[in-house]
Design a protein around this motif. Sequence first.
Motif, short mmCIF file in Angstrom:
data_model
loop_
_atom_site.label_atom_id
_atom_site.label_comp_id
_atom_site.label_asym_id
_atom_site.label_seq_id
_atom_site.Cartn_x
_atom_site.Cartn_y
_atom_site.Cartn_z
N GLY A 146 69.14 -3.79 57.82
CA GLY A 146 68.00 -3.19 58.50
C GLY A 146 67.78 -1.73 58.19
O GLY A 146 67.04 -1.05 58.93
N LEU A 147 68.41 -1.20 57.13
CA LEU A 147 68.21 0.19 56.76
C LEU A 147 67.15 0.30 55.66
O LEU A 147 66.92 -0.65 54.91
CB LEU A 147 69.52 0.80 56.26
CG LEU A 147 70.67 0.83 57.26
CD1 LEU A 147 71.89 1.49 56.62
CD2 LEU A 147 70.28 1.55 58.54
N PRO A 148 66.50 1.46 55.55
CA PRO A 148 65.51 1.64 54.48
C PRO A 148 66.16 1.49 53.10
O PRO A 148 67.34 1.80 52.92
CB PRO A 148 65.01 3.07 54.69
CG PRO A 148 65.37 3.41 56.09
CD PRO A 148 66.61 2.65 56.40
N ALA A 149 65.38 1.01 52.15
CA ALA A 149 65.88 0.90 50.78
C ALA A 149 66.21 2.28 50.24
O ALA A 149 65.52 3.26 50.52
CB ALA A 149 64.84 0.22 49.90
N LYS A 150 67.29 2.38 49.46
CA LYS A 150 67.66 3.67 48.92
C LYS A 150 66.67 4.10 47.84
O LYS A 150 66.09 3.27 47.14
CB LYS A 150 69.08 3.65 48.38
CG LYS A 150 69.30 2.80 47.14
CD LYS A 150 70.76 2.89 46.71
CE LYS A 150 71.03 2.05 45.47
NZ LYS A 150 72.47 2.12 45.07
N ARG A 151 66.49 5.41 47.73
CA ARG A 151 65.58 5.98 46.75
C ARG A 151 66.29 6.50 45.51
O ARG A 151 65.68 6.65 44.46
CB ARG A 151 64.79 7.13 47.40
CG ARG A 151 63.91 6.71 48.58
CD ARG A 151 63.40 7.91 49.35
NE ARG A 151 62.58 7.53 50.49
CZ ARG A 151 61.27 7.73 50.56
NH1 ARG A 151 60.62 8.31 49.55
NH2 ARG A 151 60.59 7.35 51.63
N PHE A 153 69.27 5.80 62.60
CA PHE A 153 69.08 6.32 61.25
C PHE A 153 67.59 6.42 60.90
O PHE A 153 67.14 7.43 60.33
CB PHE A 153 69.79 5.43 60.23
CG PHE A 153 69.64 5.91 58.81
CD1 PHE A 153 70.30 7.05 58.38
CD2 PHE A 153 68.83 5.23 57.92
CE1 PHE A 153 70.16 7.51 57.07
CE2 PHE A 153 68.68 5.67 56.61
CZ PHE A 153 69.35 6.82 56.19
N ALA A 154 66.81 5.39 61.25
CA ALA A 154 65.38 5.42 60.95
C ALA A 154 64.69 6.58 61.66
O ALA A 154 63.85 7.28 61.07
CB ALA A 154 64.73 4.09 61.35
N GLU A 155 65.04 6.80 62.92
CA GLU A 155 64.47 7.93 63.68
C GLU A 155 64.84 9.26 63.05
O GLU A 155 64.00 10.14 62.87
CB GLU A 155 64.97 7.88 65.13
CG GLU A 155 64.55 9.05 66.00
CD GLU A 155 63.21 8.84 66.66
OE1 GLU A 155 62.78 9.73 67.42
OE2 GLU A 155 62.59 7.79 66.43
N SER A 156 66.12 9.40 62.69
CA SER A 156 66.59 10.65 62.10
C SER A 156 65.93 10.91 60.76
O SER A 156 65.48 12.04 60.47
CB SER A 156 68.11 10.60 61.93
OG SER A 156 68.75 10.33 63.17
N TRP A 205 62.23 11.96 61.03
CA TRP A 205 62.07 13.34 61.49
C TRP A 205 62.38 14.32 60.36
O TRP A 205 61.65 15.30 60.14
CB TRP A 205 62.97 13.60 62.68
CG TRP A 205 62.73 14.91 63.37
CD1 TRP A 205 63.43 16.07 63.21
CD2 TRP A 205 61.70 15.19 64.33
NE1 TRP A 205 62.90 17.06 64.01
CE2 TRP A 205 61.84 16.55 64.70
CE3 TRP A 205 60.68 14.43 64.89
CZ2 TRP A 205 60.99 17.14 65.63
CZ3 TRP A 205 59.83 15.02 65.81
CH2 TRP A 205 60.00 16.37 66.17
N LEU A 206 63.44 14.09 59.63
CA LEU A 206 63.84 15.00 58.56
C LEU A 206 62.84 14.96 57.41
O LEU A 206 62.51 16.00 56.82
CB LEU A 206 65.25 14.65 58.08
CG LEU A 206 66.35 14.91 59.11
CD1 LEU A 206 67.66 14.27 58.67
CD2 LEU A 206 66.54 16.40 59.35
N ARG A 207 62.32 13.79 57.07
CA ARG A 207 61.31 13.72 56.01
C ARG A 207 60.02 14.41 56.44
O ARG A 207 59.35 15.08 55.63
CB ARG A 207 61.04 12.27 55.62
CG ARG A 207 62.19 11.59 54.88
CD ARG A 207 61.73 10.34 54.16
NE ARG A 207 60.78 10.67 53.10
CZ ARG A 207 61.12 11.08 51.87
NH1 ARG A 207 62.40 11.20 51.55
NH2 ARG A 207 60.18 11.35 50.99
N GLY A 267 56.43 8.47 58.67
CA GLY A 267 57.36 7.65 59.43
C GLY A 267 57.44 7.98 60.90
O GLY A 267 58.13 7.29 61.66
N LEU A 268 56.73 9.01 61.34
CA LEU A 268 56.80 9.41 62.74
C LEU A 268 56.00 8.46 63.62
O LEU A 268 54.96 7.95 63.23
CB LEU A 268 56.26 10.83 62.91
CG LEU A 268 57.05 11.96 62.27
CD1 LEU A 268 56.38 13.30 62.55
CD2 LEU A 268 58.49 11.98 62.77
#
Length: 561
Positions: A34-39, A324-327, A330-332, A341-342
């Motif tokens: 359930g984590l975003p795909a790595k870039r 992780f998705a929330e963090s 916010w950082l992006r 993503g907000l």
Amino acid sequence: MPSRTPDAVARPGWIPPAGKPPLSSRMMRATWRGLPAKRHEAGWEPGLSVPAADGSPLITDHYFPRTQGDFPTLLVRSPYGRGLPWSPQYGLLFAEQGFHVILQSCRGTGGSGGMFDLWHNEAADAQATVAWLREQPWFNGTLGTVGPSYLGYVQWALALDPPPELKAMVVQVGLHDPYAFFHADGALRLENALAVGVGMNYQHQGMAPFLKATLRLQRRLRDITTAQPLRGAYVSAFGSELPWLDDVMTHPDAKDAYWHGASLAESAQRLRVPTALITGWHDVLADQTFEQYDRLRQAGCETALLVGPWTHTSALQQGWPEVFAESLAWLRAHLYADPSGLRPTAVRVHVGGENAWRDLDDWPPAAAATSWYPVPGGHLTQQAPTDSAPVTAFRYDPADPTPSLGGPLLSRTAGPRNNATLEARDDVLTFTGPPLTEPMDILGPVSARLSISTDTGHADAFTRLCDVDPQGRSVNICDGFSRLRTAGQAPSQVTVPMSSIAHRFPVGHRMRWQISAGAHPRYARNPGTGESPVDATTFTPVRITLHADSALVLPSSSGLA
């Protein structure tokens, strides 16, 4: 992309010579779903030496995208080492998303030089690390911070005097006031203090020593927490004295000079750095997070709040995909100028009883306070009493203290629990409302107004709100603790904050109000004599009488109906 400060020295095409992140981190990374795909593929420079404010070497690992480009930096400072779970959760995952990550061991931990001194060196050492960053060829002048618990405290320490490069913070289940963590109204939060002792003393040595010490503490917890006196009893589990733990256990007064400078509340009162806050309803630091949010909003600082169905530890385990998705969003948004993503509102909370997420404009939402009163026979009613007559009484015996069960703890027993065994005790009062004919939503801070008298003048009050389902299962929602200072037989009034909730009581469920005189070993037992619980060797039972003008105060809202 992040903007470069005038004196930045970054060379976007430069990639540090380094190998892959540790195998253990890559293996843990493979287990998450359930984590975003790595870039990007991640690289790793371990064991860098960064001068602390006093010149001591702070051992630091550098994670980064193995891609040519201009990337912002995240600073993560920890007293718990740089291995599992910090390496994969913060080093590897964020590097894969396009960030340089500086994962650093605080002074005196994880191989860093000097001596660890709880909270005292974090502001100066964080500033020294930022000064070191300015000299690195890959640093582009855009900085963020992220991390949980004490890793949140070090963020607030840097925010006391935020450097111009600091553009965003993400404080996850974070600390800003050590006194409030270790004490509640002058009473020692014993179980949490011992758990922190294990974490601070062993986790930076690696997972094996930490787990071994944790199990040893669990085996010896009863002997340690019932020792007479309590002072020094923890040595049997830790193997040696911990001066900082002795200090926090023996300074129960918030005004004591020992605590001067410990709270970093002033950081939030004037901060302008966009800051996201994350907590759980059963997080031991939830109340501190709500305080942080309130101060940031009053200061006009851009902020967001996420509250999940988590404890302090499960937020970083079962809740990690959401955290992780929330963090990351916010950082992006603030380091990459990418707000895609907000979420549209400042607040998102998980509503218990409904098992659903809700977006809100603010916290707490507007609500009208309603009061529920105890009556003889163990019932709750909304009809106000006409006098302060006694409702019932019970006897609290510190030699057989009322046990703690679930709630906001650091241990694996934290969170919602079936309260049947607790409510069967003679030293626990329960008052239960009628079955609900329509759903009732409670969003915001809960409190209790207690009118109590005692026969000794020395006692504590523990009060809890539970949800009772149609089968009679009683599950804790929130609770609070206060030290009673009564004048003998005359009733005294005390207001007990019981934290905040977002909970729906469904049709057919009932509210239950618990009242007792302690929750051991979550709180050190009150000896009943006025003596310090840390040094007491004599224990005196106390008779406690509850009066009719006591009330459970709830912020009822129809916002979720």
